[in-house]
Write a protein that holds these residues in place. Structure first.
Motif, PDB file in Angstrom:
ATOM      1  N   ALA A 210      12.796  -0.316  -2.223  1.00 53.53           N
ATOM      2  CA  ALA A 210      12.458   0.752  -3.171  1.00 53.53           C
ATOM      3  C   ALA A 210      12.624   2.108  -2.500  1.00 53.53           C
ATOM      4  CB  ALA A 210      11.023   0.606  -3.673  1.00 53.53           C
ATOM      5  N   ALA A 211      13.031   3.085  -3.279  1.00 57.60           N
ATOM      6  CA  ALA A 211      13.086   4.461  -2.782  1.00 57.60           C
ATOM      7  C   ALA A 211      11.665   4.961  -2.535  1.00 57.60           C
ATOM      8  CB  ALA A 211      13.783   5.361  -3.788  1.00 57.60           C
ATOM      9  N   GLY A 212      11.439   5.533  -1.354  1.00 60.02           N
ATOM     10  CA  GLY A 212      10.118   6.044  -1.030  1.00 60.02           C
ATOM     11  C   GLY A 212       9.185   5.003  -0.447  1.00 60.02           C
ATOM     12  N   SER A 213       9.676   3.780  -0.252  1.00 58.73           N
ATOM     13  CA  SER A 213       8.856   2.716   0.342  1.00 58.73           C
ATOM     14  C   SER A 213       8.840   2.868   1.856  1.00 58.73           C
ATOM     15  CB  SER A 213       9.415   1.350  -0.040  1.00 58.73           C
ATOM     16  OG  SER A 213      10.718   1.178   0.502  1.00 58.73           O
ATOM     17  N   THR A 214       7.936   2.134   2.511  1.00 50.48           N
ATOM     18  CA  THR A 214       7.886   2.167   3.972  1.00 50.48           C
ATOM     19  C   THR A 214       9.225   1.777   4.597  1.00 50.48           C
ATOM     20  OG1 THR A 214       5.515   1.688   3.945  1.00 50.48           O
ATOM     21  CG2 THR A 214       6.679   1.320   6.012  1.00 50.48           C
ATOM     22  N   PRO A 215       9.866   0.676   4.169  1.00 50.29           N
ATOM     23  CA  PRO A 215      11.159   0.349   4.779  1.00 50.29           C
ATOM     24  C   PRO A 215      12.232   1.392   4.537  1.00 50.29           C
ATOM     25  CG  PRO A 215      10.602  -1.197   3.013  1.00 50.29           C
ATOM     26  CD  PRO A 215       9.379  -0.411   3.300  1.00 50.29           C
ATOM     27  N   HIS A 216      12.177   2.103   3.408  1.00 50.32           N
ATOM     28  CA  HIS A 216      13.105   3.211   3.179  1.00 50.32           C
ATOM     29  C   HIS A 216      12.922   4.266   4.261  1.00 50.32           C
ATOM     30  CE1 HIS A 216      14.139   6.992   0.564  1.00 50.32           C
ATOM     31  NE2 HIS A 216      14.953   6.852   1.575  1.00 50.32           N
ATOM     32  N   PHE A 217      11.663   4.640   4.518  1.00 59.73           N
ATOM     33  CA  PHE A 217      11.403   5.670   5.514  1.00 59.73           C
ATOM     34  C   PHE A 217      11.733   5.186   6.921  1.00 59.73           C
ATOM     35  CE2 PHE A 217       9.164   7.853   2.123  1.00 59.73           C
ATOM     36  CZ  PHE A 217       9.481   9.175   2.404  1.00 59.73           C
ATOM     37  N   ILE A 218      11.542   3.903   7.185  1.00 60.39           N
ATOM     38  CA  ILE A 218      11.908   3.370   8.499  1.00 60.39           C
ATOM     39  C   ILE A 218      13.404   3.543   8.734  1.00 60.39           C
ATOM     40  CG2 ILE A 218      12.210   1.208   9.783  1.00 60.39           C
ATOM     41  CD1 ILE A 218       9.432   0.383   8.771  1.00 60.39           C
ATOM     42  N   GLY A 219      14.222   3.163   7.741  1.00 49.71           N
ATOM     43  CA  GLY A 219      15.671   3.326   7.877  1.00 49.71           C
ATOM     44  C   GLY A 219      16.077   4.772   8.036  1.00 49.71           C
ATOM     45  N   ALA A 220      15.454   5.649   7.245  1.00 49.41           N
ATOM     46  CA  ALA A 220      15.775   7.077   7.320  1.00 49.41           C
ATOM     47  C   ALA A 220      15.382   7.656   8.675  1.00 49.41           C
ATOM     48  CB  ALA A 220      15.071   7.817   6.191  1.00 49.41           C
ATOM     49  N   LEU A 221      14.221   7.240   9.190  1.00 52.48           N
ATOM     50  CA  LEU A 221      13.771   7.730  10.496  1.00 52.48           C
ATOM     51  C   LEU A 221      14.675   7.230  11.614  1.00 52.48           C
ATOM     52  CD1 LEU A 221       9.900   7.324  10.138  1.00 52.48           C
ATOM     53  CD2 LEU A 221      11.121   9.485  10.509  1.00 52.48           C
ATOM     54  N   LEU A 222      15.126   5.982  11.518  1.00 49.54           N
ATOM     55  CA  LEU A 222      16.036   5.459  12.530  1.00 49.54           C
ATOM     56  C   LEU A 222      17.322   6.283  12.572  1.00 49.54           C
ATOM     57  CD1 LEU A 222      15.680   1.583  12.073  1.00 49.54           C
ATOM     58  CD2 LEU A 222      14.833   2.972  13.973  1.00 49.54           C
ATOM     59  N   GLY A 223      17.864   6.589  11.395  1.00 48.84           N
ATOM     60  CA  GLY A 223      19.067   7.412  11.342  1.00 48.84           C
ATOM     61  C   GLY A 223      18.828   8.797  11.932  1.00 48.84           C
ATOM     62  N   LYS A 224      17.690   9.374  11.595  1.00 46.78           N
ATOM     63  CA  LYS A 224      17.366  10.710  12.088  1.00 46.78           C
ATOM     64  C   LYS A 224      17.248  10.720  13.608  1.00 46.78           C
ATOM     65  CE  LYS A 224      14.495  14.531  10.450  1.00 46.78           C
ATOM     66  NZ  LYS A 224      15.592  15.134   9.679  1.00 46.78           N
ATOM     67  N   LYS A 225      16.587   9.690  14.144  1.00 45.43           N
ATOM     68  CA  LYS A 225      16.423   9.613  15.593  1.00 45.43           C
ATOM     69  C   LYS A 225      17.745   9.313  16.294  1.00 45.43           C
ATOM     70  CE  LYS A 225      11.546   8.278  15.349  1.00 45.43           C
ATOM     71  NZ  LYS A 225      10.985   9.388  16.141  1.00 45.43           N
TER      72      LYS A 225
ATOM     73  N   THR B 227       0.810  -1.218   0.000  1.00 42.59           N
ATOM     74  CA  THR B 227       0.000   0.000   0.000  1.00 42.59           C
ATOM     75  C   THR B 227       0.846   1.272   0.000  1.00 42.59           C
ATOM     76  OG1 THR B 227      -0.204  -0.192   2.409  1.00 42.59           O
ATOM     77  CG2 THR B 227      -2.004  -1.066   1.065  1.00 42.59           C
ATOM     78  N   SER B 228       2.129   1.182   0.385  1.00 41.80           N
ATOM     79  CA  SER B 228       2.964   2.393   0.420  1.00 41.80           C
ATOM     80  C   SER B 228       3.119   3.019  -0.956  1.00 41.80           C
ATOM     81  CB  SER B 228       4.347   2.071   0.998  1.00 41.80           C
ATOM     82  OG  SER B 228       5.018   1.113   0.206  1.00 41.80           O
ATOM     83  N   ILE B 229       3.065   2.209  -1.996  1.00 47.34           N
ATOM     84  CA  ILE B 229       3.202   2.740  -3.350  1.00 47.34           C
ATOM     85  C   ILE B 229       2.027   3.658  -3.690  1.00 47.34           C
ATOM     86  CG2 ILE B 229       3.245   2.061  -5.800  1.00 47.34           C
ATOM     87  CD1 ILE B 229       4.816  -0.392  -4.964  1.00 47.34           C
ATOM     88  N   LEU B 230       0.921   3.452  -2.986  1.00 46.35           N
ATOM     89  CA  LEU B 230      -0.273   4.253  -3.232  1.00 46.35           C
ATOM     90  C   LEU B 230      -0.475   5.338  -2.176  1.00 46.35           C
ATOM     91  CD1 LEU B 230      -2.677   1.292  -4.085  1.00 46.35           C
ATOM     92  CD2 LEU B 230      -1.130   2.526  -5.622  1.00 46.35           C
ATOM     93  N   THR B 231       0.119   5.163  -0.986  1.00 48.08           N
ATOM     94  CA  THR B 231      -0.122   6.109   0.104  1.00 48.08           C
ATOM     95  C   THR B 231       1.052   7.030   0.408  1.00 48.08           C
ATOM     96  OG1 THR B 231       0.587   4.485   1.758  1.00 48.08           O
ATOM     97  CG2 THR B 231      -1.761   4.527   1.196  1.00 48.08           C
ATOM     98  N   ILE B 232       2.277   6.597   0.094  1.00 50.98           N
ATOM     99  CA  ILE B 232       3.467   7.423   0.346  1.00 50.98           C
ATOM    100  C   ILE B 232       3.920   8.144  -0.913  1.00 50.98           C
ATOM    101  CG2 ILE B 232       5.883   7.417   1.052  1.00 50.98           C
ATOM    102  CD1 ILE B 232       5.325   5.070   2.848  1.00 50.98           C
TER     103      ILE B 232
END
Length: 329
Positions: free
Chosen positions: A164-179, A97-102
């Motif tokens: 995939a770029a922009g996928s949920t797991p992409h954002f999870i990794g990016a958020l972990l780094g940010k935090k 669903t991330s392809i449609l919601t993110i």
């Protein structure tokens, strides 16, 4: 509307109108061949879900069902392809669903409008994500905070892969780094399995992906999962703590695979496919088969899937803004 696993798992039938339409639809002749299209590579959880369900669509929905992997552009190619197909039921999209919601939040121009170009049919399963490391990371690193500290001290290894770029797991990794106060460089792949191969080969340090794509590699002894994204521990990796248990707040994220038809598919056709999917997803061999890949089988009505898409689209807007990732469509 707020959805929970319990509510969706308790969904056993559509509305009276949908059931009536389904009965009429089943009286019609089955299609010769139905093609289920996924935007991800063979061997991964998306592909597996398609193949498990394809076996169950014959003979009620179609005399034969096949799976087609149209990879690329983080799943956009598959969505665009199905968008352009006739709404005769012969072409079915299966997508995270991330392809449609993110994606609507990160691409200025998408080749599709999720709410206009597709007809929701049913959820197929829900799953959590894992954050795993491989041989490039010292064995002494056993938690996500320890990995973030190691990455900060070793910038050359401060990276992770996702499907995939922009996928949920992409954002999870990016958020972990940010935090964790460290920039984790992201490498996008055409599915989680290619990323896992690079992880095993020490070409990347970590992978963020569906937990089932990771657990199948644990037997090698070279991969270890440091954390999972669910609100509670995954039954598929019960010894792995959640991000929340490790002190990383506001990081509970799960995702759904779902099925769609092209826009303007008739209500009778949608009802027929929904009933076939619902029956298939209730079968023990399908439930057990998906479970081996970390996927929790469930179904929904088309209306419930529509509401879920709206809810998740709204949820991801502020998260995308926080991470600051955008992509050129």
């Amino acid at each position: 509307m707020t959805f929970t696993r319990r509510q969706l798992l308790q969904t056993t039938g559509a509305s009276a109108l949908l059931a009536s339409l389904g009965q009429r639809a089943f009286a019609q002749a089955s299609l010769e061949t139905a093609t289920i299209v996924t935007g991800f590579a063979a061997g991964g959880t998306s592909d597996t879900t398609c193949r498990r369900l394809a076996q169950k669509l014959s003979p009620e929905y179609a005399k034969a069902a096949v799976v087609e992997n149209r990879t690329g552009a983080g799943g956009q190619i598959a969505v665009s392809y199905v968008k352009g197909r006739p709404a005769d039921g012969a072409t079915i999209l299966q997508t995270p669903t991330s392809i449609l919601t993110i994606y609507p939040h990160i691409y200025k121009k998408l080749p599709y409008d999720p709410m206009v170009d597709l007809t929701p049919v049913s959820i197929a399963c829900i799953f959590d994500f894992g954050f795993a490391v491989g041989p490039a990371v010292p064995a002494s690193v056993k938690t996500v905070p320890e990995f973030l500290a190691w990455a900060k001290a070793n910038p050359a290894g401060a990276n992770f892969g996702s499907p995939a770029a922009g996928s949920t797991p992409h954002f999870i990794g990016a958020l972990l780094g940010k935090k964790g106060g460290v920039e984790l460089k992201h490498a996008a792949y055409r599915g989680t399995q290619p990323a896992m191969l690079d992880l095993l080969g020490s070409n990347i340090s970590a992978v963020s992906g569906p937990i089932g794509d990771i657990t199948q590699h644990l037997a090698s002894g070279k991969v270890r999962i440091l954390g999972v994204s669910g609100a509670k521990r995954s039954r598929f990796a019960p010894d792995v703590p959640t991000f929340g248990e490790q002190g990383i707040k506001d990081m509970a994220h799960s995702e759904w695979f779902a099925f769609f038809l092209p826009a303007k598919a008739s209500p009778e056709l949608v009802a027929k496919l929904n009933t076939a999917m619902k029956n298939a997803l209730a079968q023990k061999d399908v439930i057990d088969g998906l479970g081996t890949f970390g996927l929790e089988a469930m179904s929904s009505t088309p209306g419930e899937l529509t509401e879920l898409l709206k809810k998740d689209t709204a949820k991801w807007a502020p998260i995308v803004k926080e991470v600051g990732f955008t992509a050129e469509g």
